[in-house]
Every structure is written in structure tokens, then in C-alpha cells.
Design a protein around this motif. Structure first.
Motif, PDB file in Angstrom:
ATOM      1  N   PRO A 149       0.835  -1.209   0.000  1.00 11.16           N
ATOM      2  CA  PRO A 149       0.000   0.000   0.000  1.00 11.16           C
ATOM      3  C   PRO A 149       0.860   1.245   0.000  1.00 11.16           C
ATOM      4  O   PRO A 149       1.960   1.259   0.558  1.00 11.16           O
ATOM      5  N   PRO A 150       0.410   2.291  -0.663  1.00 15.03           N
ATOM      6  CA  PRO A 150       1.193   3.533  -0.705  1.00 15.03           C
ATOM      7  C   PRO A 150       1.270   4.166   0.670  1.00 15.03           C
ATOM      8  O   PRO A 150       0.344   4.051   1.470  1.00 15.03           O
TER       9      PRO A 150
ATOM     10  N   ALA B  59      -9.765  12.604   1.461  1.00 14.96           N
ATOM     11  CA  ALA B  59     -11.178  12.560   1.852  1.00 14.96           C
ATOM     12  C   ALA B  59     -11.325  12.060   3.287  1.00 14.96           C
ATOM     13  O   ALA B  59     -12.145  12.571   4.060  1.00 14.96           O
ATOM     14  N   ALA B  60     -10.525  11.045   3.641  1.00 17.02           N
ATOM     15  CA  ALA B  60     -10.578  10.515   5.005  1.00 17.02           C
ATOM     16  C   ALA B  60     -10.124  11.566   6.013  1.00 17.02           C
ATOM     17  O   ALA B  60     -10.717  11.722   7.092  1.00 17.02           O
TER      18      ALA B  60
ATOM     19  N   PRO C 183      -5.305   6.942  -4.606  1.00 13.76           N
ATOM     20  CA  PRO C 183      -5.053   6.718  -3.174  1.00 13.76           C
ATOM     21  C   PRO C 183      -4.869   8.017  -2.389  1.00 13.76           C
ATOM     22  O   PRO C 183      -5.357   8.140  -1.267  1.00 13.76           O
ATOM     23  N   GLU C 184      -4.181   8.987  -2.972  1.00 11.50           N
ATOM     24  CA  GLU C 184      -4.006  10.263  -2.287  1.00 11.50           C
ATOM     25  C   GLU C 184      -5.343  10.976  -2.101  1.00 11.50           C
ATOM     26  O   GLU C 184      -5.599  11.589  -1.064  1.00 11.50           O
TER      27      GLU C 184
END
Length: 239
Positions: A12-13, A119-120, A113-114
Motif C-alpha cells: 500500500p502507498p 477525503a478521510a 489513493p491520495e
């Protein structure tokens, strides 16, 4: 031997955490027009009481080019420190934080992913703001009440205004070195009198010609102690 094509494991990044904005104790001292060493002592006292966490220190150059140690204070704790020192300068603190936050430009996400991470983060910030507003609600209610106070008020009147039990309120004032006992009489510290938070009424009893003095909260003092008391109640409720 049959050769197989191994599927590489998915990694995962990772993203560098957004650096938390801080304000130095020297900046706070300039905002509230107080000596830097007084601000540092206030931060240390609040940390000893568990009201805030002791912030990290950093060596910087002052206006004379000399090395000086400063505390790097987060946003929440900076409000607590200013409320303890000089709450009348809160507006300046708000303006300074707006300036700092405007300088921290938001980076446009360059990948899915960024974007999801952003958003999170925004969702977490929104939840945090909701919690802060809920915590501030009792203080807003208190503001509406103490702003109607005119003139100076006695210890008993202020305790009643705050819906505080007198023994608990008295201990709070003594423990925070706001008042001390002088000949059995509650007396404000000189620094709070100088800041206009208290006035001391003196007189002579008509019955026995006995001199007396009484500490009274000014309207400014009622506003100041109200903020501290609200923070104290919120802290007690969280424990």
C-alpha cells in the motif's frame, strides 16, 4: 523444474503525515504582551497539572540574534495558555491561527489513493470540529449569562452565577493561585488586581469598628474566571 511467475505482493502507498501547525511560546508572549519567561512558566504549570501536554522545545534566534529555547504549542493548547494568561487577547490568537493555517496550502492529490486519503482526513477534521462545537456549547451558554453582569461581584455571587458549589469553587481559586488567604480573608494575587480582574473593597464595621476587606470580581474578572471554570468542569467531566 517448472517455472512459475510469482505475483508480487501489493504494497500500500505511504503518505507523509501532515505536519501539525504549532505556535512558539515566544509568539504567544508577543500576542499577549507578556514576558516570554512568564509564558513558559505558565505552560509548564499547566502541563504539571495535566491540563495540557508539555510541548516540545526548539532552539531559535531571538531579535538580538541570541539562542533561545521556545515551546512549540499546538492550537488547542495555545487557547488554554492564553486563557490562563490574558483571555482578552483571544481575538489576536484567532487571527494569528487563521494566518498560519492560510499559509499551509492544501496540496492537490495526484492519484486515487491520495484523493481517498485526503477525503478521510477531511472527514476526520469534520468529526473533530463537531466534537469541539459540542464541548464549547456550555461555554457559549455561560457567555450569555455572565455578559449580563454589571459592576463587581462577590465570591458568593460569582459561585452562584457559575452554578458552582462554594467549597469546590474556593478550592479551585486557591489551587490555581488566583486567591490566597491573608489573615483568614480570601485575597487576590496582585497580578490579577493589576490586570483588572479583581478589586478589593475596604471599610470599617459600624458595629465594632473593625476594619475589613473584601475581594470582588470585576466584570472583566467574571468573564476571565468563567472561561477557566468552564474548562475545569469540561476536564472533570472527561476524566
Amino acid at each position: 523444474m517448472q517455472q512459475t511467475n510469482a505475483i508480487p505482493a501489493f504494497t500500500p502507498p505511504t503518505f507523509a503525515p501532515v505536519q501539525e501547525l504549532t505556535m512558539s511560546s515566544y509568539d504567544i508572549s508577543e500576542l499577549v504582551e507578556s514576558r516570554h519567561d512568564n509564558v513558559k512558566r505558565t505552560i509548564e504549570r499547566l502541563a504539571e497539572r495535566g491540563v495540557i501536554q508539555l510541548p516540545p522545545m526548539e532552539e531559535v534566534k531571538n531579535h538580538l540574534g541570541q539562542s533561545a529555547s521556545v515551546y512549540l504549542v499546538g492550537k488547542r493548547d495555545s487557547y488554554v495558555v492564553v486563557a490562563q494568561l490574558s483571555p482578552e487577547f483571544t481575538a489576536r490568537l484567532v487571527d494569528r491561527w487563521q494566518e498560519l493555517e492560510s499559509q499551509q496550502a492544501m496540496q492537490v492529490p495526484k492519484s486515487l489513493p491520495e484523493a481517498l486519503r485526503l477525503a478521510a482526513d477531511l472527514a476526520e477534521q469534520q468529526q473533530y470540529l463537531k466534537q469541539e462545537l459540542a464541548a464549547a456549547a456550555p461555554k457559549v451558554e455561560f457567555v450569555d449569562r455572565y455578559c449580563t453582569a454589571n459592576g463587581s461581584m462577590s465570591f458568593r455571587q460569582v459561585a452562584k452565577l457559575l452554578n458552582a458549589k462554594e467549597p469546590e469553587f474556593r478550592c479551585f481559586l486557591l489551587d490555581n493561585d488566583i486567591l490566597y488567604r491573608l489573615g483568614g480573608t480570601l485575597t487576590p494575587r496582585h497580578r490579577h488586581i493589576a490586570l483588572g480582574r479583581f478589586e478589593v473593597k475596604t471599610g470599617t464595621s459600624s458595629e465594632n469598628n473593625h476594619a475589613f476587606s473584601q475581594a470582588r470580581f470585576t466584570a472583566k474578572g467574571v468573564q476571565w474566571i468563567g472561561g477557566l471554570w468552564a474548562a475545569h468542569i469540561a476536564k472533570e467531566g472527561a476524566e
